[in-house]
Design a protein around this motif. Structure first.
Motif, PDB file in Angstrom:
ATOM      1  N   ALA A 281       0.816  -1.214   0.000  1.00  0.00           N
ATOM      2  CA  ALA A 281       0.000   0.000   0.000  1.00  0.00           C
ATOM      3  C   ALA A 281       0.851   1.266   0.000  1.00  0.00           C
ATOM      4  O   ALA A 281       0.504   2.240  -0.655  1.00  0.00           O
ATOM      5  CB  ALA A 281      -0.949   0.000   1.197  1.00  0.00           C
TER       6      ALA A 281
ATOM      7  N   ARG B 187      -7.261 -11.921  -5.472  1.00  0.00           N
ATOM      8  CA  ARG B 187      -7.235 -10.513  -5.866  1.00  0.00           C
ATOM      9  C   ARG B 187      -6.260 -10.311  -7.025  1.00  0.00           C
ATOM     10  O   ARG B 187      -6.558  -9.608  -7.992  1.00  0.00           O
ATOM     11  CB  ARG B 187      -6.819  -9.681  -4.656  1.00  0.00           C
TER      12      ARG B 187
ATOM     13  N   ASN C 266      -7.587 -11.936 -10.196  1.00  0.00           N
ATOM     14  CA  ASN C 266      -8.687 -11.153 -10.736  1.00  0.00           C
ATOM     15  C   ASN C 266      -8.172  -9.894 -11.415  1.00  0.00           C
ATOM     16  O   ASN C 266      -8.559  -9.554 -12.531  1.00  0.00           O
ATOM     17  CB  ASN C 266      -9.646 -10.793  -9.597  1.00  0.00           C
TER      18      ASN C 266
ATOM     19  N   MET D  74      -8.058 -12.112 -14.841  1.00  0.00           N
ATOM     20  CA  MET D  74      -9.468 -12.232 -15.215  1.00  0.00           C
ATOM     21  C   MET D  74      -9.961 -11.008 -15.980  1.00  0.00           C
ATOM     22  O   MET D  74     -10.833 -11.123 -16.839  1.00  0.00           O
ATOM     23  CB  MET D  74     -10.341 -12.429 -13.967  1.00  0.00           C
ATOM     24  N   THR D  75      -9.413  -9.825 -15.643  1.00  0.00           N
ATOM     25  CA  THR D  75      -9.854  -8.622 -16.342  1.00  0.00           C
ATOM     26  C   THR D  75      -9.365  -8.593 -17.786  1.00  0.00           C
ATOM     27  O   THR D  75      -9.856  -7.811 -18.587  1.00  0.00           O
ATOM     28  CB  THR D  75      -9.330  -7.351 -15.633  1.00  0.00           C
TER      29      THR D  75
ATOM     30  N   ALA E 187      -6.091  -3.085 -13.224  1.00  0.00           N
ATOM     31  CA  ALA E 187      -7.273  -2.513 -13.863  1.00  0.00           C
ATOM     32  C   ALA E 187      -7.781  -1.381 -12.987  1.00  0.00           C
ATOM     33  O   ALA E 187      -7.594  -1.387 -11.771  1.00  0.00           O
ATOM     34  CB  ALA E 187      -8.340  -3.586 -14.025  1.00  0.00           C
ATOM     35  N   ALA E 188      -8.440  -0.392 -13.617  1.00  0.00           N
ATOM     36  CA  ALA E 188      -8.890   0.808 -12.890  1.00  0.00           C
ATOM     37  C   ALA E 188      -9.567   0.394 -11.592  1.00  0.00           C
ATOM     38  O   ALA E 188      -9.220   0.846 -10.518  1.00  0.00           O
ATOM     39  CB  ALA E 188      -9.858   1.601 -13.758  1.00  0.00           C
ATOM     40  N   ALA E 189     -10.541  -0.444 -11.684  1.00  0.00           N
ATOM     41  CA  ALA E 189     -11.132  -1.074 -10.513  1.00  0.00           C
ATOM     42  C   ALA E 189     -11.809  -2.314 -11.038  1.00  0.00           C
ATOM     43  O   ALA E 189     -12.494  -2.275 -12.051  1.00  0.00           O
ATOM     44  CB  ALA E 189     -12.141  -0.153  -9.836  1.00  0.00           C
ATOM     45  N   SER E 190     -11.572  -3.416 -10.398  1.00  0.00           N
ATOM     46  CA  SER E 190     -12.164  -4.651 -10.862  1.00  0.00           C
ATOM     47  C   SER E 190     -12.795  -5.371  -9.687  1.00  0.00           C
ATOM     48  O   SER E 190     -12.333  -5.257  -8.565  1.00  0.00           O
ATOM     49  CB  SER E 190     -11.098  -5.520 -11.516  1.00  0.00           C
ATOM     50  N   ALA E 191     -13.868  -6.077  -9.967  1.00  0.00           N
ATOM     51  CA  ALA E 191     -14.533  -6.812  -8.880  1.00  0.00           C
ATOM     52  C   ALA E 191     -13.630  -7.955  -8.457  1.00  0.00           C
ATOM     53  O   ALA E 191     -12.892  -8.494  -9.260  1.00  0.00           O
ATOM     54  CB  ALA E 191     -15.859  -7.359  -9.345  1.00  0.00           C
TER      55      ALA E 191
END
Lengths: 442, 294, 442, 294
Positions: C229, C301, C304, C308-309, C438-442
């Motif tokens: 982070a 995470r 994904n 996945m994206t 990715a910008a935001a991914s589930a």
């Protein structure tokens, strides 16, 4: 580095005083700066505002090498300047960075153009990189090298650790940058490993070490509680743990009233709020935090169960007011909290090897000797681990007290359990022998 | 611990004065000379909006209100009782929005906590398992907000399993044991009674309420002894207290064994040294009450 | 102890097999008992149902000293009998004590009147003292000495640790009782410290050691998350921690997908439920528990976010199906969980050094070599730390994959980061270099 | 991620079809060929007991009910709105006790969580800060119990800060920024907008609801992107999207800086690879909607 060329120390609180004197003890010239004229005058006169074993001797020995100044312009002579102001913490153990930022702002105009500037204050991850930008804005001409040097000060052992650090962790702009040669040479006198790393890594390393200690303490306290519940003996278990190399002989496994003193709490709060801001799951920190918040209750529970239920307004003797031995600090000290919490319900008489009358003590009578504090007491609470308690003469415990009951919150007499005949002894991590708690007490 | 202390209010109004705790509070407060007004649902039906006006006549800065009204779980945990309990809290809330009193004491329940957390403190997470606990939680939040806005002192008491003479419900534990003992000299236990609970004698509960009011405590307190005992411990205590032998029948347990412990540090700081009735003392007294002259 | 007098081992699961063979390797006679005729026959024939480095060699070497029996009456010859059945754990990591109790009930009738009975199974605090009462009820005539001996088996290092334990923790009826002389003599062959203590202390010591490791792992994982982070590098920090003597060089500081394998989870669950029953505040354990439950999500995470994206139904290569190296155990193995969780959304091809076709693998194609598994894959997931992965030939990663992306959940390639040119590398405790989520991914 | 999937219900009834989310759900579901019945409070007033009978006429095993009615916080967080919101949930509960349907989707809110916990998962402790969150939490517990007893599938969605075209409230963030941009070319920010929140575009919310219904998901899900952004990030995104310059006014913050992050693993397992609109994309589209033709 030539001994004639001085190193600057900026900010003369606990950290700055110890660090600058230790630095000078290697025969190096030091300019020790603080904006407070009073503080500088007092230090120059040899008055030390903090207590540390060996500090007075260090001062005597190195005083000649140190120039105490309150004029920032004196730093112009220093190719290496170390910011050594302690970061104060608020009531909730959050850090207040305002003083250290103000101090840096004040000295930056006087720095040499090629200065090596080293931050030693206890700053949170991200601080040093932001500081670079801040300095560039104040002094665009400055071609300074900026480092973060992890301080390893431990209250009560500060001098020893400043003279012989086990390792030097140094934050650099990036992993490959390495240390400024002048600073590397200066650190070589310690003969210990030097670990350069990114600013953020170094800043986190400092708090990470403390968090590991908090983890160990929190773990030990929870296990000690479990021992009391299932009739095991934590004192029997600890040696087995220390023999496991994954745990090690120096692990922090002694039960206690939890962390105190302010520094560990600050680091826990710092990392907790960083995790909160970044959305990092901090269930582990929360566990430590809760365990430590509630740990003090052990003392309260024992006093309530074995003392308050027996007497309407008992007299309680307290040994130790500081949060641990060899320090003058009472920050977050459980003794003071207990005296405050029970002020309306008990009388307190205390003895402490170093604390004399001061403002924050609360409703307590300070006495001149351990035996004086014991006179007529219904119970003795040992609240810190000074050698004076560990090696105390136990005869007054038997002869002076109304009831020879010892509640040892610091494990001071753990090693002398076999000597405690005639004394009711309550300590952590095992059920008290021969003492029955009240059926149920609030 | 001495009980020579005075309640610093000129008048105490008890809503729910026919309930187990409400009735005891009225009796004891009255005996100690407090001007007490006990209201039953027959007097003021808090489910009706009209109750707000009725309460307004009793308001005053020297008045303490004890809100102890509730349709207890033995009345069924239905949407109907949920709605009634919530409506009562909302109406008391509206009353407090409209009038000034000195103190509002909310009698809540440990049913606001899940059975998964141990030991429970006032900071433990909330997760009521049923409608009763949900209504209690709703009531707490409503009265907390209303009193904060109206600057009325608020004392919120989460009471654990109460027992003692006068219990009308026969809830599982001491109350059901004594009830069935009187009926057919039998005690019915789930499994072997391993579950630990914190059993609070109603007299201790009343004492604590008086004491907390006397020291003007505010905020949330769990009312519990801090020492949990298993149901089989209670049967043992009963066997010791009772001069005849009785049958202990084991019933099939409905779920896994759960325990409930309280960390009573917060309460302890208000009443240090207070000695609760032990389960042995409490059960013996309860038995003598149920079987007078034995 | 005469070599002709045999020691009984009771219960021939992993622990019993390794322990009895190790015991026999010192030239001592062993009667190894298990009620299962099949298991005994198979062991007598030299078939080992568990994988451990060095176990086959140990079996060959010591086989002649061991009598494999399924007749409990053979234990009558043994003055020392060791209960060595592993305690099975359920899906929720709770212990099932029924088999070990049934086993003990079955052998007690055949024990010598003056037997020294030692429990080595993984039992919870309180078990041994209750067992004493149980045995007294079955055999009131028995004058047995009962001990609890903490097993130190580590999957993948079981043989080494059974031959050279670092210390022996032994539970006794009370602290002063000491060990039965025969047992003390038997343990002296190890030349390691012997630590006698109360039953409850020894039982708790066993779980306490594991809890300390869980504490360290939970701590390290949370700090690794924080590093990602704030853009610090956990790999830079760990060496600094290891130099702190209060932490130590062998501390468990490597980030991972959390604890697995079943044993540590069992001990966490055991202590957690003990605390729950006794009303001991276990916020610290809860923190560990939550951190470990959620730790697996790191893998999910990353998959994904980086895989996945990018593709509707990617092909994912998996190296490693067991929960760690040198074991056949897939209990709580994150690899299998991931394959199950994403079965509907991705294709999996796996390679494992030891696992061949077995029931619980789920929708995965098992291939014969690391390179085969990589062919046409959009990503490689390294899920355990086998030496085969640490030392793997990386050329197929560059040549065989559709995209040379490695998500290293086991830190297997941490030490080779400089070799990873041409490979996108995602590992714990630092932000991936040159990879954008990715910008935001589930 | 493909959106070619079908809702396995013959009919979807939306309660609260004029709300921000309810309206979008009706529009999108209708466009994709779902037989949808949208009910407004004018059609069926859920605060009245009579609503139960009205709903009963729509029941059936192939019906999915989306309960999205609420008096939102902008209507005031009063005892009145609390009472109304709770009554609506109780009446829907009574309807579900009396009739069989296939699925009940409850539109709840992240207001059930306190602002002190990060990152939030579906297992995070509950502690609503206001009456709105309290009513949402009450509604969840009621519908959870009722559907379990009636064996009706239950999908509980805790929706975080929604934004996008059609927002009627102008809640702080993208919605208030666009509103004030349209009004006076100004954006008003608390402090320097440091607070991080998870901003969910209403179109993504509707997609997720459809998808979760399509895969027959049940239980509780947080609807959030999993990536929180500060309000100042949003202003930056707006500055990039808008062809004119505007003033950013800093207002005094009312309390300490808080952040809210979600760990969306549970949602992720249902829709792996789903790409949410980034705040940059979402803001740009929202701007074009508000300023057509620019």
């Amino acid at each position: 580095m030539s001994h004639a060329v001085p190193t600057g120390f900026v900010g003369l609180s606990h950290l700055g005083i110890v660090s600058s004197l230790a630095w000078a003890s290697f025969g190096r010239a030091v300019v020790a700066y603080d904006p407070s004229v009073e503080r500088v005058a007092s230090l120059a006169a040899g008055t030390l505002p903090v207590h540390e074993p060996g500090l007075a001797e260090l001062h005597t020995k190195t005083h000649a090498h140190v120039e105490w100044v309150s004029d920032a312009a004196k730093l112009e002579a220093c190719p290496l300047v170390i910011v050594s102001l302690d970061v104060p913490t608020a009531e909730d153990n959050t850090s207040d960075l305002t003083p250290v930022l103000a101090l840096i702002d004040a000295i930056v105009p006087f720095l040499r153009q090629d200065v090596v500037l080293v931050v030693m204050s206890q700053v949170p991850p991200g601080f040093t990189r932001r500081l670079r930008t801040r300095i560039e804005q104040i002094r665009p001409d400055l071609r300074c090298t900026l480092h973060y040097w992890v301080e390893t000060l431990i209250f009560g052992r500060a001098v020893e650790r400043a003279l012989r650090p086990e390792r030097c962790i140094v934050g650099c702009e990036d992993s490959d940058a390495g240390l400024a040669p002048m600073f590397a040479e200066a650190l070589s006198v310690y003969g210990c490993p030097i670990l350069p790393m990114r600013y953020e890594s170094a800043e986190l390393a400092k708090t990470a070490i403390n968090l590991y200690l908090i983890a160990s303490v929190s773990y030990a306290n929870t296990l000690a509680d479990l021992c009391e519940a299932v009739d095991a003996d934590w004192g029997e278990i600890v040696p087995a743990l220390r023999l496991d190399q994954r745990i090690g002989p120096a692990a922090y496994l002694r039960p206690s009233l939890g962390i105190a003193g302010g520094n560990l709490e600050r680091d826990l709060v710092t990392l907790r709020s960083l995790a909160y801001e970044e959305g990092v799951d901090a269930a582990v920190f929360d566990g430590f935090s809760q365990a430590n918040k509630k740990r003090y209750d052990w003392a309260l529970r024992m006093v309530n169960c074995y003392v308050m239920t027996q007497s309407a307004k008992p007299k309680i003797a307290v040994w130790g007011l500081t949060y641990k031995k060899n320090t003058h600090s009472t920050k977050n000290a459980p003794a003071l909290r207990l005296i405050r919490d029970l002020a309306a319900h008990a009388e307190f008489a205390a003895w402490d090897p170093i604390i004399r009358a001061q403002d924050n003590l609360g409703a307590v009578q300070l006495l001149g000797s351990p035996a004086d504090a014991l006179r007529g007491a219904d119970a003795l609470l040992i609240m810190s681990d000074w050698d004076e308690f560990v090696n105390a003469d136990l005869r007054p415990v038997r002869s002076e007290m109304t009831r020879s009951l010892v509640i040892d919150c610091a494990g001071a007499l753990e090693g002398r359990r076999k000597e405690l005949t005639g004394i009711e002894y309550v300590s952590m991590g095992r059920r008290p022998q021969g003492l029955r708690p009240a059926a149920a007490s609030a | 611990m001495s009980d020579k202390f005075t309640i610093p209010f000129d008048r105490v109004v008890v809503l729910g004065s026919t309930g187990f705790l409400g009735k005891k509070v009225c009796d004891v407060f009255r005996q100690s000379g407090v001007d007490i007004i006990g209201l039953r649902s027959k007097d003021v039906d808090l489910r009706k909006e009209a109750s707000i006006a009725a309460l307004q006549q009793l308001a005053g800065g020297d008045v303490a209100l004890i809100f102890s009204s509730a349709l207890t779980p033995d009345r069924g945990q239905t949407l109907g009782t949920l709605s009634d309990n919530l409506t009562m809290a909302i109406n008391v809330g509206k009353f407090l929005e409209s009038c000034k009193i000195g103190l509002c004491v909310n009698i809540s329940s440990d049913a606001v906590y899940p059975l998964t957390a141990n030991p429970i403190t006032e900071n433990s997470p909330i997760d009521p398992a049923g409608y009763y606990g949900l209504a209690k939680y709703g009531g707490e939040k409503i009265l907390e907000r209303v009193t904060a806005a109206s600057k009325i002192d608020f004392l919120n008491l989460r009471v654990t399993a109460l027992y003692g003479p006068g219990d009308p419900h026969g809830s599982y534990g001491p109350n059901s044991f004594l009830k069935s003992l009187m009926k057919d000299k039998t005690v019915r236990l789930f499994g072997a009674g391993e579950e630990k609970r914190d059993h609070l004698h109603v007299d201790d509960a009343v004492f604590l309420i008086r004491k907390l009011m006397a020291v003007r405590a505010t905020g949330t307190y769990n009312l519990a002894t801090g020492r949990s005992r298993s149901f089989s411990d209670i049967v043992t205590a009963l066997q010791q207290a009772v001069p005849f032998s009785f049958e202990v029948v084991s019933m099939a347990r409905r779920g896994p064994i759960t325990h409930r412990h309280f960390d009573t540090t917060r309460l302890c700081l208000q009443v240090p040294g207070f000695q609760f009735a032990s389960i042995e003392e409490g059960i013996a007294g309860y038995y003598r009450f149920c079987f007078p002259g034995t």
